[in-house]
Enzyme design. Structure first.
Site, short mmCIF file in Angstrom:
data_model
loop_
_atom_site.label_atom_id
_atom_site.label_comp_id
_atom_site.label_asym_id
_atom_site.label_seq_id
_atom_site.Cartn_x
_atom_site.Cartn_y
_atom_site.Cartn_z
N ASN A 1 -5.18 59.53 -51.17
CA ASN A 1 -3.76 59.08 -50.65
C ASN A 1 -4.06 59.83 -49.34
OD1 ASN A 1 -1.55 58.69 -50.26
ND2 ASN A 1 -1.02 58.72 -52.80
N CYS B 1 1.35 60.91 -53.95
CA CYS B 1 2.02 60.19 -52.76
C CYS B 1 3.39 61.86 -51.92
CB CYS B 1 3.53 59.56 -52.90
SG CYS B 1 4.79 59.55 -52.28
#
Lengths: 266, 301
Positions: free
Chosen positions: B191, B129
């Site tokens: 991601n 993240c």
């Protein structure tokens, strides 16, 4: 429509609506009526998201419901052209098919209006949702609305449902200033406040309501992605730990957009 | 007859279509739109050991063909997940995958250990993240850190461990190999790609966090390339994602080497995307006479 889109019994759905009317009612302010069976369950203070057709602009645009015609299955959306998405919407023609998601959000607590004097305080593009709220209200309604100038969109509609006090930024009509100035000038009192508009206005109303001990409900906005409570993009800080998020943040799209003024930290 | 079943690390999915973490909550919101039983798998939003409040708003901004987000992994924490979200997920006949996030190795391990006796099918470990200051991506941009956290988690995990990799690295193959060497059962990628948007009228950042993760169709070619490179580097299965909007996109990822795929940002654009992708994959298989979906994995020539 795909098989998936036909899933029945759902409260929220993405569907095709038909533009039944669109006109510009003030510079950059558009009045759009769409035919949709979402009208049957729509409530004042809820919103609809419109998906732009241009695939470079992916996200649905949340727009508050201005008026609901449940008989004719139509919803009225009054919006300001703000960017590429709303610019596209402004070109929609009568009969055109558009993709919408609805009905989203909680809406105003209309049942609280029974036998009360409700004050609808709104500014600019926050004015539209107050119209259906006033239509559904079960008591006396007073509007205090703020505009930039003499382009008093929706004024005639509002007059059908209550007394209207106006404030304009340029002083061309009504009180010169904002809605709070108009409140003072006209010594307006109420038992209940419903409000929608720019954040500084909502902050002032929250404070006013607290001082005057008036119950107030504010319709908030924030940049949204999903519109259904999944992405956590559009949160607002809360006084207490939120029931869903378990932190001091609530989802404007799913748990709002209307909140008790005492519960949100704006 | 066609067979859309896929097995990843011993777990069989009825089809290869899953939901990308952070785009589907724990399924409750989109359960109003789609029958969750039809999904191959459902990957939850990141869950940490304690509740996380996330970043200030604005947290999202649209960009050309995509979007930026900087939610900051807001989540109610593992206690609420176990009490509320897990019983909800358990009602459905789909493989539930928890996405685990943390600031320290211990934070991750705590969540992983509490999954031991649950019906959670797989663990996806978020080391990618880009929107939080500590943890997450710090473990995913360095092979040694990735190797270490993967090994620690594998030592405690009762379910297969999928390491979710970041595209914000120089060599994705090297990261994939580090995860595999540490014992990961699979990897998922990509991601979001770190990005930025500036409002030129206000001369301000579009996101309160200044930077955010770019997702949506705009990133798909980057994602396909990275899945291909990772597939060349390792033999563990890959869950591919990044801008999947249609069955054609999903098949592209499988041909590049993905065993399964995730629909992410496109859930926001069309809540029925997952189902349409599943139906479209079946049509593709019929059209080209593909009997076993696994025959598509890495089948690009």
């Amino acid at each position: 429509m795909s098989q998936a889109e036909e899933t029945k019994g759902n409260l929220k759905k993405k569907e095709t609506a038909i533009v039944s009317l669109q006109r510009e009612i003030a510079p950059g302010i558009f009045d759009l009526w769409v035919k949709t069976d979402l009208a049957g369950n729509a409530k004042a203070g809820q919103f609809i998201s419109i998906y732009p057709k241009d695939k470079s602009t992916l996200l649905p645009r949340p727009i508050s419901i201005c008026e609901i015609d449940r008989m004719k299955q139509r919803i009225r959306l009054v919006y300001r052209v703000q960017g590429v998405g709303t610019m596209e919407f402004s070109r929609y023609q009568q009969g055109e098919e558009i993709s919408i998601l609805g009905n989203l959000g909680n809406g105003f607590p209309i049942d609280k209006t029974k036998g009360k004097k409700t004050l609808m305080i709104a500014g600019g593009i926050g004015i539209p949702p107050m119209l259906q709220a006033a239509k559904d209200t079960q008591g006396e309604v007073t509007f205090v609305v703020g505009y930039r100038d003499q382009n008093l969109f929706l004024l005639e509609d509002m007059k059908k449902y209550g007394t209207v006090f106006i404030a304009t930024e340029d002083g061309s009509v009504g009180t010169h200033g904002n809605v709070m100035d108009a409140m003072k000038e006209n010594e307006i009192k109420a038992d209940l406040i419903f409000s929608c508009g720019p954040l500084p206005m909502l902050k002032a109303i929250k404070q006013f309501a607290q001082e005057e001990e008036i119950e107030a409900y504010l319709s908030l906005e924030e940049k949204m992605a999903c519109g259904v409570g999944a992405c956590l993009g559009c949160v607002c800080k809360t006084k207490k730990v939120d029931h869903h998020s378990h932190v001091h943040n609530t989802r404007i799209c799913a748990d709002g957009p209307v909140f008790d003024a005492t519960e949100v930290e704006i | 007859m066609i067979n859309t079943k896929i097995t990843i690390a011993g777990i069989t999915l009825k089809n290869p279509v899953m939901t990308a973490s952070g785009t589907f909550g724990s399924g409750m919101e989109y359960g109003e739109f789609v029958d969750l039983n039809r999904l191959g798998g459902l990957i939850t939003k990141g869950v940490s050991n304690i509740p996380w409040v996330g970043n200030p708003t604005p947290r999202v901004a649209e960009t050309y063909g995509g979007m930026l987000n900087a939610i900051g992994l807001q989540n109610p924490g593992i206690d609420v997940f176990l009490e509320r979200d897990l019983p909800f997920l358990n009602q459905y006949d789909t493989v539930s995958v928890i996405n685990v996030c943390g600031k320290t190795v211990e934070d991750y391990v705590e969540v992983v250990e509490r999954m031991a006796d649950t019906k959670i099918g797989m663990l996806e470990i978020n080391v990618s993240c880009p929107n939080i200051k500590e943890g997450a991506i710090a473990f995913g941009q360095n092979t040694e850190a990735l190797f270490h956290i993967t090994k620690e988690i594998k030592a405690k995990a009762k379910q297969p461990v999928i390491m979710k990799l970041s595209p914000n690295v120089t060599d994705i193959g090297e990261m994939a190999r580090a995860a595999e060497a540490a014992g990961a059962d699979g990897i998922s990628l990509i991601n979001t790609i770190t990005g930025m948007k500036i409002d030129i009228h206000k001369r301000k950042f579009a996101l309160a966090n200044k930077t955010g993760g770019l997702s949506g169709p705009a990133i798909k070619p980057v994602a396909v390339r990275m899945v291909y490179q990772a597939a060349k580097a390792v033999s563990i299965p890959i869950i591919g994602m990044g801008g999947i909007a249609t069955a054609e996109d999903a098949i592209e990822f499988m041909l590049a080497g993905a065993s399964a795929v995730c629909v992410g940002a496109m859930n926001f654009v069309n809540p029925y995307t997952t189902i349409e992708v599943i139906e479209g994959i079946e049509s593709y298989m019929k059209k080209y006479g593909v009997k076993e979906i696994s025959d598509l994995i890495g089948a690009v020539e």
